[in-house]
Design an enzyme around this catalytic site. Structure first.
Site, PDB file in Angstrom:
ATOM      1  N   ARG A   1     -89.805  47.899  82.810  1.00  0.00           N
ATOM      2  CA  ARG A   1     -91.211  48.213  83.026  1.00  0.00           C
ATOM      3  C   ARG A   1     -91.533  48.983  84.305  1.00  0.00           C
ATOM      4  O   ARG A   1     -92.414  49.858  84.274  1.00  0.00           O
ATOM      5  CB  ARG A   1     -92.025  46.912  82.949  1.00  0.00           C
ATOM      6  CG  ARG A   1     -92.191  46.427  81.510  1.00  0.00           C
ATOM      7  CD  ARG A   1     -92.660  44.980  81.410  1.00  0.00           C
ATOM      8  NE  ARG A   1     -91.553  44.052  81.578  1.00  0.00           N
ATOM      9  CZ  ARG A   1     -91.604  42.768  81.256  1.00  0.00           C
ATOM     10  NH1 ARG A   1     -92.727  42.257  80.768  1.00  0.00           N
ATOM     11  NH2 ARG A   1     -90.555  41.983  81.426  1.00  0.00           N
TER      12      ARG A   1
ATOM     13  N   LYS B   1     -76.473  41.270  72.186  1.00  0.00           N
ATOM     14  CA  LYS B   1     -76.202  39.863  72.543  1.00  0.00           C
ATOM     15  C   LYS B   1     -75.636  39.063  71.362  1.00  0.00           C
ATOM     16  O   LYS B   1     -76.168  38.024  70.971  1.00  0.00           O
ATOM     17  CB  LYS B   1     -77.474  39.193  73.067  1.00  0.00           C
ATOM     18  CG  LYS B   1     -78.055  39.815  74.329  1.00  0.00           C
ATOM     19  CD  LYS B   1     -79.305  39.055  74.782  1.00  0.00           C
ATOM     20  CE  LYS B   1     -79.838  39.576  76.099  1.00  0.00           C
ATOM     21  NZ  LYS B   1     -80.443  40.914  75.975  1.00  0.00           N
ATOM     22  N   LEU B   2     -74.537  39.521  70.806  1.00  0.00           N
ATOM     23  CA  LEU B   2     -73.977  38.860  69.630  1.00  0.00           C
ATOM     24  C   LEU B   2     -73.527  37.436  69.949  1.00  0.00           C
ATOM     25  O   LEU B   2     -72.974  37.160  71.015  1.00  0.00           O
ATOM     26  CB  LEU B   2     -72.801  39.661  69.083  1.00  0.00           C
ATOM     27  CG  LEU B   2     -73.084  41.095  68.622  1.00  0.00           C
ATOM     28  CD1 LEU B   2     -71.887  41.642  67.861  1.00  0.00           C
ATOM     29  CD2 LEU B   2     -74.333  41.174  67.772  1.00  0.00           C
ATOM     30  N   HIS B   3     -73.779  36.539  69.005  1.00  0.00           N
ATOM     31  CA  HIS B   3     -73.403  35.119  69.158  1.00  0.00           C
ATOM     32  C   HIS B   3     -73.308  34.526  67.761  1.00  0.00           C
ATOM     33  O   HIS B   3     -74.309  34.148  67.160  1.00  0.00           O
ATOM     34  CB  HIS B   3     -74.453  34.385  69.993  1.00  0.00           C
ATOM     35  CG  HIS B   3     -74.040  33.000  70.391  1.00  0.00           C
ATOM     36  ND1 HIS B   3     -74.836  32.216  71.197  1.00  0.00           N
ATOM     37  CD2 HIS B   3     -72.940  32.259  70.112  1.00  0.00           C
ATOM     38  CE1 HIS B   3     -74.236  31.047  71.397  1.00  0.00           C
ATOM     39  NE2 HIS B   3     -73.088  31.052  70.739  1.00  0.00           N
ATOM     40  N   ASP B   4     -72.088  34.465  67.229  1.00  0.00           N
ATOM     41  CA  ASP B   4     -71.866  33.977  65.864  1.00  0.00           C
ATOM     42  C   ASP B   4     -70.416  33.509  65.777  1.00  0.00           C
ATOM     43  O   ASP B   4     -69.711  33.472  66.788  1.00  0.00           O
ATOM     44  CB  ASP B   4     -72.162  35.095  64.857  1.00  0.00           C
ATOM     45  CG  ASP B   4     -72.686  34.572  63.521  1.00  0.00           C
ATOM     46  OD1 ASP B   4     -72.083  33.609  62.999  1.00  0.00           O
ATOM     47  OD2 ASP B   4     -73.676  35.123  63.002  1.00  0.00           O
TER      48      ASP B   4
END
EC number: 4.1.1.23
Length: 237
Positions: free
Chosen positions: A216, A62-65
């Site tokens: 799960r 979940k990259l966010h930069d």
């Protein structure tokens, strides 16, 4: 697999994750999600170890930069030979496009197929109150998800991560060939845990989901392989 069930390997160590996978017969190759906890604990070697067992990898970081940082990180991910990876749609068009460039460049350098780039729309833990009050996004969750899907499509992403409840709206808005991979999937007998927007495998299939992420109900089942097969039967039928 055209419409995979992706098993979320939400384990704290490589040893536990691999011990879980070793319960599966050698001829049963699955797709697994390696998320932040496991990747940060074990490093890139966990990807290699899973692939060595014949399984496909969805690397969910979940990259966010800023765009340059994301492009550089995706160049590294592109070399790993994973099947899917993720980035936050909220990062915007420039960042999403940079992510795609990085993936393609990394894969080309390594001589492997570039991963499918999936944009996170809204987490399945996001409800109306979180959207409006915490994120200060007015409107509905569905409207926000569809907006991010349009942005992702325009930015060369291959699909989005979204609730199964929103897949039909996304396909209507951007085309049925745009992947909608859906977490928040629970068999009818399972609890929803911390997910807010959930659906059964059969209902997700009818809604048009292109792949399911399930943790799960499989990883904590008394017989994980049978649980996987039962869910696959429900999903396929």
């Amino acid at each position: 697999m055209k419409r995979p069930i992706i098993i979320a390997l939400d384990f704290p160590t490589a040893e536990r994750a691999l011990a879980f996978l070793d319960q599966f017969p050698a001829d049963l190759h699955v797709t697994v999600k390696i998320g932040m906890e496991l990747f940060y604990a074990a490093g890139p070697s966990i990807v290699t170890d899973v692939q060595a067992r014949g399984h496909a990898v969805f690397l969910d970081l979940k990259l966010h930069d800023i765009p340059n940082t994301v492009e550089s990180a995706m160049r590294v991910i592109g070399r790993l030979g994973v099947t899917y990876t993720t980035v936050h749609a909220a990062g915007g068009h420039v960042m999403l496009s940079a992510a795609k460039r990085g993936l393609v460049a990394g894969a080309m350098a390594a001589g492997v197929t570039a991963p499918k780039l999936l944009a996170i729309t809204q987490l399945t833990s996001t409800n109306q109150a979180i959207l409006n009050q915490d994120q200060q996004i007015m409107g509905t969750v569905r409207a926000s998800v569809v907006h991010y899907a349009k942005l992702a499509r325009a930015s060369d992403c291959d699909g989005v991560i979204c609730s199964a409840q929103e897949v039909q709206a996304i396909h209507t808005a951007v085309g049925a060939d745009f992947l909608g991979i859906t977490p928040g999937i629970r068999p009818a007998s399972a609890q929803s845990d911390d997910q807010q927007r959930v659906m059964t495998p059969a209902a997700a299939a009818k809604a048009g989901s292109n792949g399911l992420v399930i943790g799960r109900p499989i990883t904590q089942a008394a017989e994980p392989v049978q649980a996987y097969r039962d869910i696959m039967t429900e999903w396929s039928n």
